[in-house]
Scaffold this active site. Structure first.
Site, short mmCIF file in Angstrom:
data_model
loop_
_atom_site.label_atom_id
_atom_site.label_comp_id
_atom_site.label_asym_id
_atom_site.label_seq_id
_atom_site.Cartn_x
_atom_site.Cartn_y
_atom_site.Cartn_z
N HIS A 21 0.81 -1.16 -0.10
CA HIS A 21 0.17 0.08 0.02
C HIS A 21 0.97 1.09 -0.06
CE1 HIS A 21 -3.05 -2.65 2.32
NE2 HIS A 21 -3.35 -2.54 1.01
N LYS A 45 -19.55 -4.68 10.52
CA LYS A 45 -18.44 -5.72 10.44
C LYS A 45 -17.41 -5.15 11.16
CE LYS A 45 -18.61 -7.25 5.73
NZ LYS A 45 -17.85 -6.85 4.66
P1 ADP Z 1 -9.95 -3.40 -0.32
O1 ADP Z 1 -10.36 -4.07 1.11
O2 ADP Z 1 -10.72 -2.30 -0.77
O3 ADP Z 1 -9.50 -4.35 -1.12
P2 ADP Z 1 -7.19 -3.38 0.73
O4 ADP Z 1 -6.92 -2.51 1.86
O5 ADP Z 1 -7.08 -4.76 0.73
O6 ADP Z 1 -8.62 -2.90 0.31
O7 ADP Z 1 -6.43 -2.70 -0.53
C1 ADP Z 1 -6.50 -1.36 -0.93
C2 ADP Z 1 -5.80 -1.19 -2.39
O8 ADP Z 1 -4.61 -1.48 -2.06
C3 ADP Z 1 -6.57 -2.00 -3.55
O9 ADP Z 1 -6.47 -1.31 -4.74
C4 ADP Z 1 -5.69 -3.15 -3.47
O10 ADP Z 1 -5.61 -3.69 -4.71
C5 ADP Z 1 -4.27 -2.42 -3.32
N1 ADP Z 1 -2.97 -3.25 -2.86
C6 ADP Z 1 -3.40 -4.20 -1.66
N2 ADP Z 1 -1.97 -4.53 -1.52
C7 ADP Z 1 -1.31 -4.28 -2.40
C8 ADP Z 1 0.04 -4.60 -2.81
N3 ADP Z 1 0.78 -5.54 -2.14
N4 ADP Z 1 0.86 -3.98 -3.78
C9 ADP Z 1 -0.09 -3.04 -4.48
N5 ADP Z 1 -1.14 -2.69 -4.60
C10 ADP Z 1 -1.94 -3.23 -3.24
#
Ligand code: ADP
Length: 156
Positions: A21, A45
């Site tokens: 992120h 949730k």
């Molecule tokens: P959500 O619950 O909306 O899927 P996340 O917190 O899992 O949210 O992820 C937020 C954003 O970050 C999403 O666009 C996800 O694809 C992206 N993301 C998550 N992990 C990674 C990573 N390792 N590399 C790049 N982008 C990521």
């Protein structure tokens, strides 16, 4: 486009925020005047980590960078974009399944809100396998996850 401030929101659950992120936000910084990291929650949730903790970790990891803000929101992401005046919705793409999921959401968002543009950045290869879900599983089993988290972020 006018010289209006270019504001992007980066929405997610960030439960917890990972180095994947952080990399997306850092690489998006040159594209926007301001990035609002928006932690979405649903009062029905319960997340793994409390929302205040998730917010504090993200703030710490950017160490007072004035282009970055961290907010929490409930409800539709596009409604939150309007509330804060964001024209761009930033998301990261790791795999083809991320792509299919994101495509549907972005196309639906566009149908209901013509003024918000989704922008996608591909994950850096070394961060492709990192997901909050897997990080949580490792934590549940008591192993060290520090290499997947922003520097200095300590899960206690
Ligand atoms: P959500 O619950 O909306 O899927 P996340 O917190 O899992 O949210 O992820 C937020 C954003 O970050 C999403 O666009 C996800 O694809 C992206 N993301 C998550 N992990 C990674 C990573 N390792 N590399 C790049 N982008 C990521």
């Amino acid at each position: 486009m006018s010289n209006k401030e270019r504001i992007a929101i980066f929405p997610g659950s960030f439960d917890p925020f990972t180095i994947g992120h952080q990399d997306i936000v850092q690489r998006a910084l040159p594209l926007f005047d301001r990035i609002i990291i928006a932690i979405g929650f649903n009062s029905d949730k319960k997340g793994f980590f409390p929302i205040d903790k998730r917010k504090a970790w993200i703030e710490q990891s950017f160490n007072g960078n004035e282009k970055i803000e961290v907010h929490t929101y409930e409800g539709l992401t596009v409604d939150f974009c309007h509330k804060v005046g964001a024209q761009f919705l930033l998301r990261g793409l790791r795999t083809s399944s991320d792509f299919e999921y994101e495509r549907a959401i972005a196309q639906m968002n566009k149908k209901i809100n013509l003024d918000i543009e989704s922008v996608f950045l591909l994950t850096a290869p070394e961060y492709t396998p990192i997901s909050s879900t897997i990080v949580r599983d490792i934590i549940r089993h008591g192993a060290d996850v520090s290499e997947f988290l922003p520097k200095g972020m300590i899960i206690d």
